[in-house]
Design an enzyme around this catalytic site. Sequence first.
Site, PDB file in Angstrom:
ATOM      1  N   CYS A 272      54.180  64.533  50.348  1.00 39.31           N
ATOM      2  CA  CYS A 272      52.980  65.313  50.659  1.00 39.31           C
ATOM      3  C   CYS A 272      52.473  66.072  49.444  1.00 39.31           C
ATOM      4  O   CYS A 272      51.264  66.170  49.204  1.00 39.31           O
ATOM      5  CB  CYS A 272      53.269  66.274  51.798  1.00 39.31           C
ATOM      6  SG  CYS A 272      54.635  67.425  51.489  1.00 39.31           S
TER       7      CYS A 272
ATOM      8  N   HIS B  70      55.017  72.095  53.700  1.00 38.12           N
ATOM      9  CA  HIS B  70      54.218  70.873  53.637  1.00 38.12           C
ATOM     10  C   HIS B  70      53.030  71.083  52.714  1.00 38.12           C
ATOM     11  O   HIS B  70      52.388  72.139  52.741  1.00 38.12           O
ATOM     12  CB  HIS B  70      53.733  70.524  55.049  1.00 38.12           C
ATOM     13  CG  HIS B  70      53.073  69.196  55.182  1.00 38.12           C
ATOM     14  ND1 HIS B  70      53.666  68.002  54.807  1.00 38.12           N
ATOM     15  CD2 HIS B  70      51.851  68.853  55.680  1.00 38.12           C
ATOM     16  CE1 HIS B  70      52.852  67.001  55.069  1.00 38.12           C
ATOM     17  NE2 HIS B  70      51.736  67.492  55.587  1.00 38.12           N
TER      18      HIS B  70
ATOM     19  N   ASN C  96      45.400  65.947  55.410  1.00 37.54           N
ATOM     20  CA  ASN C  96      46.827  65.660  55.477  1.00 37.54           C
ATOM     21  C   ASN C  96      47.098  64.269  54.903  1.00 37.54           C
ATOM     22  O   ASN C  96      46.168  63.545  54.540  1.00 37.54           O
ATOM     23  CB  ASN C  96      47.301  65.749  56.939  1.00 37.54           C
ATOM     24  CG  ASN C  96      48.789  65.988  57.059  1.00 37.54           C
ATOM     25  OD1 ASN C  96      49.511  66.047  56.057  1.00 37.54           O
ATOM     26  ND2 ASN C  96      49.273  66.127  58.281  1.00 37.54           N
TER      27      ASN C  96
END
Length: 334
Positions: free
Chosen positions: A139, A277, A301
């Site tokens: 990520c 994240h 995302n």
Amino acid sequence: MAAVVFIAFLYLGVASGVPVLDSSLDAEWQDWKIKYNKSYSLKEEKLKRVVWEEKLKMIKLHNRENSLGKNGFTMKMNEFGDQTDEEFRKMMIEISVWTHREGKSIMKREAGSILPKFVDWRKKGYVTPVRRQGDCDACWAFAVTGAIEAQAIWQTGKLTPLSVQNLVDCSKPQGNNGCLGGDTYNAFQYVLHNGGLESEATYPYEGKDGPCRYNPKNSKAEITGFVSLPQSEDILMAAVATIGPITAGIDASHESFKNYKGGIYHEPNCSSDTVTHGVLVVGYGFKGIETDGNHYWLIKNSWGKRWGIRGYMKLAKDKNNHCGIASYAHYPTI
């Protein structure tokens, strides 16, 4: 109490080797497996089915409460529906905001500056399509490439997808761990000191660790430094409005985040002290009329287009740095 007893029986069934399954969900289970290309051994399927059923009931309860106005977002069953909490945690990084380090400089918002009420860098062509990180905890790399891609447009005049795999394979000397997780700060350090980053075309994403194969002849983007923002939503707003997409770290360790579908996400148990994240903040705005409680950050995302709003989330804005959105934010300078 009834719900607690039901869940207890579910886990009792797993412990005894005979999971208690709801036969009325058989067709929905089969459809979900086909949709997300899931296959298991006979024993594994029963265990995964129990997890899936528990998640499905939780999602349906949440959405019923949403229809009654008890929360501001909806959830849906997605590819993570069979994941245990332990499996989900393996997808998360963990960075204490107290490790927040300064980059080249610190940005400040000018007193009295007027910012637009809505910003969406996708509409201006500064954001590449949503991608899927898969089983690789990259990520942080997707967030960093997204920020550099946007800034590079000021130099090249075009949007070029950059290599996430280049960062996964090559930024370990800076302290990252490839598919086991990393830090956006370390990734920016790599690009800065390496002198460039390849494109997705010459160094495609594989979703697994590999040897560093960076070729300077294929470099498509360089940075002159990077900026660490103070932990302020006000300053983050100014940066998003005037600079472009910004990397951020958030606490995404909750079932509600994993199963997010749409609406303005607000999780009462979200932490602003620890981020788990990496995401890219590509805009902000508000829903309905401009009143307290309906402002949001638009975040990109790296879990594919089937998650959230085709890969995006509207995260509660101006709610005391909700989920740590302003706790670990950076952007590159070109």
